[in-house]
Design a protein around this motif. Structure first.
Motif, PDB file in Angstrom:
ATOM      1  N   MET A   1      -8.146  35.040   6.873  1.00 42.60           N
ATOM      2  CA  MET A   1      -6.936  35.229   6.259  1.00 42.60           C
ATOM      3  C   MET A   1      -5.832  34.850   6.812  1.00 42.60           C
ATOM      4  N   PRO A   2      -5.641  33.843   5.938  1.00 50.24           N
ATOM      5  CA  PRO A   2      -4.096  32.324   6.777  1.00 50.24           C
ATOM      6  C   PRO A   2      -3.072  33.112   7.605  1.00 50.24           C
ATOM      7  N   THR A   3      -2.985  32.995   8.043  1.00 50.74           N
ATOM      8  CA  THR A   3      -1.749  33.608   9.046  1.00 50.74           C
ATOM      9  C   THR A   3      -0.299  33.216   7.845  1.00 50.74           C
ATOM     10  N   LYS A   4       1.065  34.054   8.252  1.00 46.77           N
ATOM     11  CA  LYS A   4       2.470  33.755   6.746  1.00 46.77           C
ATOM     12  C   LYS A   4       2.008  31.727   7.252  1.00 46.77           C
ATOM     13  N   SER A   5       2.342  31.224   8.768  1.00 46.64           N
ATOM     14  CA  SER A   5       3.068  30.471   8.601  1.00 46.64           C
ATOM     15  C   SER A   5       2.329  29.225   8.299  1.00 46.64           C
ATOM     16  N   HIS A   6       0.572  29.588   8.325  1.00 47.26           N
ATOM     17  CA  HIS A   6      -0.544  28.697   7.772  1.00 47.26           C
ATOM     18  C   HIS A   6       0.525  28.500   5.502  1.00 47.26           C
ATOM     19  N   VAL A   7       0.902  29.616   5.664  1.00 46.97           N
ATOM     20  CA  VAL A   7       0.582  30.004   3.920  1.00 46.97           C
ATOM     21  C   VAL A   7       1.940  29.020   3.453  1.00 46.97           C
ATOM     22  N   ARG A   8       2.837  29.316   4.688  1.00 47.94           N
ATOM     23  CA  ARG A   8       4.095  28.101   4.650  1.00 47.94           C
ATOM     24  C   ARG A   8       4.045  26.640   4.790  1.00 47.94           C
ATOM     25  N   LEU A   9       3.285  26.903   5.629  1.00 49.87           N
ATOM     26  CA  LEU A   9       2.845  24.897   5.608  1.00 49.87           C
ATOM     27  C   LEU A   9       1.959  25.274   4.693  1.00 49.87           C
ATOM     28  N   ARG A  10       1.156  25.198   4.219  1.00 46.23           N
ATOM     29  CA  ARG A  10       0.348  24.436   3.135  1.00 46.23           C
ATOM     30  C   ARG A  10       1.769  24.757   1.731  1.00 46.23           C
ATOM     31  N   GLU A  11       2.605  25.611   1.195  1.00 46.25           N
ATOM     32  CA  GLU A  11       3.427  24.920   0.391  1.00 46.25           C
ATOM     33  C   GLU A  11       4.427  24.217   0.663  1.00 46.25           C
ATOM     34  N   GLU A  12       4.446  23.755   1.926  1.00 43.14           N
ATOM     35  CA  GLU A  12       5.941  23.030   1.626  1.00 43.14           C
ATOM     36  C   GLU A  12       4.694  21.271   1.539  1.00 43.14           C
ATOM     37  N   LEU A  13       4.116  21.105   2.278  1.00 43.71           N
ATOM     38  CA  LEU A  13       3.196  20.267   2.403  1.00 43.71           C
ATOM     39  C   LEU A  13       2.739  20.236   0.610  1.00 43.71           C
ATOM     40  N   GLU A  14       2.332  20.721  -0.161  1.00 40.04           N
ATOM     41  CA  GLU A  14       1.807  20.407  -1.053  1.00 40.04           C
ATOM     42  C   GLU A  14       3.296  20.083  -2.084  1.00 40.04           C
ATOM     43  N   ARG A  15       4.078  21.077  -1.808  1.00 41.12           N
ATOM     44  CA  ARG A  15       5.836  20.389  -2.479  1.00 41.12           C
ATOM     45  C   ARG A  15       5.942  18.731  -1.477  1.00 41.12           C
ATOM     46  N   GLU A  16       5.868  18.457  -0.570  1.00 42.02           N
ATOM     47  CA  GLU A  16       5.687  16.443  -0.609  1.00 42.02           C
ATOM     48  C   GLU A  16       5.179  15.963  -0.877  1.00 42.02           C
ATOM     49  N   LEU A  17       3.624  16.068  -1.539  1.00 43.91           N
ATOM     50  CA  LEU A  17       2.489  15.452  -1.952  1.00 43.91           C
ATOM     51  C   LEU A  17       3.646  15.538  -3.505  1.00 43.91           C
ATOM     52  N   ARG A  18       3.364  16.948  -4.331  1.00 53.09           N
ATOM     53  CA  ARG A  18       3.959  16.673  -5.893  1.00 53.09           C
ATOM     54  C   ARG A  18       4.979  15.690  -5.536  1.00 53.09           C
ATOM     55  N   ALA A  19       6.541  16.266  -4.603  1.00 52.16           N
ATOM     56  CA  ALA A  19       7.094  14.975  -4.276  1.00 52.16           C
ATOM     57  C   ALA A  19       7.126  13.266  -4.382  1.00 52.16           C
ATOM     58  N   LEU A  20       5.669  13.382  -3.898  1.00 55.51           N
ATOM     59  CA  LEU A  20       5.517  11.404  -3.587  1.00 55.51           C
ATOM     60  C   LEU A  20       4.864  10.849  -5.183  1.00 55.51           C
TER      61      LEU A  20
END
Ligand code: PLP
Length: 392
Positions: A1-20
């Motif tokens: 089960m991923p930790t809360k911080s891990h979930v948040r990191l994933r969301e942020e990284l995905e958002r950054e890649l989508r912006a690129l």
């Protein structure tokens, strides 16, 4: 089960890649297929049987195949000393020091020589390793317009009264535009204003200058620059780089270049590969001349056909397209025609100057280049109307 911080990191990284992705700047890894026009193996040494054989021999001769530690601990050995002496003779300097990559060499060199209170005058199109090296050094950075000697002089004049070290930092053959820095003129300015000169020869090593010794050697300036950096990962088909200069500079780097001190030495057999590549390259005057002549004539033909090839005066021929999406479309068209061409986009190059960077090697014939020119023309004729292009 991923930790809360891990979930948040994933969301942020995905958002950054989508912006690129939205800016058409997202990069992916792809194996080149077809005629390779994105390789820095300018002399074709990476595929030469003699070099392969020399690598096998160097592995067999090596007492150990691991770096085992920093050069300051267990990683040093006689082979490094020998290749550094041989390379210094090639560069025309008193001494040379090997680093595991050109990126590390530039970071280590600039960090060792510059600090707070110093000023570096840096060409606007310098490579990321020079930019990062200056940033890490803490020196003040004054960026001058690309290859513009008037702009450089006025910057030097403006800061003439300031104390602290001053140094001009430049590539010799620029990796993305394929044009050349006027080394003799820069040295003259440096001397007039009490500054040093550091030259990155990455794209000139083994290709430009007498016997491939670079543009600093061509200007007879080997003894006058603070340092010249020759890379081994491009025309020398190996890896790493030599910072070449005085013995005092070498000793300073051994004591102060953090990328060397705090990094494991490369495996000793690599010294054998570099030595073999250097010796092969020294005897390739004819190949160098043919490559540069082919590139000159190809760039001339592209210019005559209305393409903007910037100031290309080397084996690197950029074709400026402009927008990111357009550069991707042009590259895809060429890829479908059998050419391994990559679109180069910001931040590697300035905004609005996305391009195809055609990097010519000794293996590419004039006939292949003609087919490439025709494929480019075909793309231009069939591209959607109204698409932006950077004109010649
Ligand atoms: C001008 C320039 N300097 C330095 C480097 C870094 O060299 P290396 O690839 O050996 O880290 C490169 C590589 O792309 C380069 O083009």
């Amino acid at each position: 089960m991923p930790t809360k911080s891990h979930v948040r990191l994933r969301e942020e990284l995905e958002r950054e890649l989508r912006a690129l992705e939205a800016r058409r700047q997202r990069r992916t890894l792809a194996t080149p297929a077809g005629v390779n026009l994105c390789s820095n193996d300018y002399l074709g040494l990476a595929e030469r049987a003699e070099l392969h054989a020399a690598v096998v021999q160097a592995v067999e001769d090596a007492l150990r195949v691991g770096g085992t530690g920093s050069r300051l601990l267990s990683g040093h050995s006689a082979v490094w000393e020998e290749i550094e002496e041989e390379f210094a003779r090639f560069a025309g300097t008193e001494a040379a020091l090997y680093f595991g990559s050109g990126y590390a060499a530039n970071l280590g060199l600039l960090g060792a020589l510059l600090g707070k209170g110093d000023i570096a005058f840096s060409d606007a199109l310098n490579h990321a390793s020079l930019i990062d090296g200056l940033r890490l050094s803490g020196a003040r950075k004054v960026i001058y317009r690309h290859r513009d000697m008037e702009a450089l002089e006025s910057a030097l004049r403006e800061h003439a009264g300031e104390t602290g070290r001053k140094v001009i930092v430049t590539e010799s053959v620029f990796g993305m535009d394929g044009d050349c820095a006027p080394i003799a003129e820069m040295l003259e300015l440096a001397e007039r204003y009490g500054a040093g000169l550091i030259v990155d020869e990455a794209h000139a090593t083994a290709v430009h200058g007498p016997a491939g010794r670079g543009l600093v050697a061509a200007a007879g300036a080997e003894q006058h620059v603070w340092a010249v950096v020759h890379m081994c990962g491009k025309a020398l088909a190996s890896a790493g780089a030599f910072v070449c200069g005085s013995e005092l500079l070498k000793q300073t780097l051994v004591n102060r270049a953090r990328t060397m001190i705090f990094s494991t030495a490369m495996p000793p057999y690599l010294a054998g590969q570099i030595r073999a590549a250097l010796r092969l390259a020294l005897g390739m005057d004819a190949e160098r001349a043919a490559l540069l002549e082919r590139a000159r004539s190809f760039a001339g033909e592209l210019r005559a056909a209305g393409w903007n090839t910037a100031g290309s005066a080397s084996q690197i021929v950029p074709v400026l397209i402009g927008g990111n999406g357009e550069a991707i479309a042009a590259a895809e068209h060429l890829q479908a025609a059998g050419f391994a061409v990559r679109p180069i986009r910001p931040p590697t190059v300035p905004e609005g100057t996305a391009r195809l960077r055609l990097s010519l090697t000794a293996a590419i014939s004039a006939e292949t280049l003609q087919r490439l020119g025709a494929a480019l023309q075909e793309w231009r004729e069939q591209r959607p109307r109204g698409a932006a292009m950077v004109h010649a």
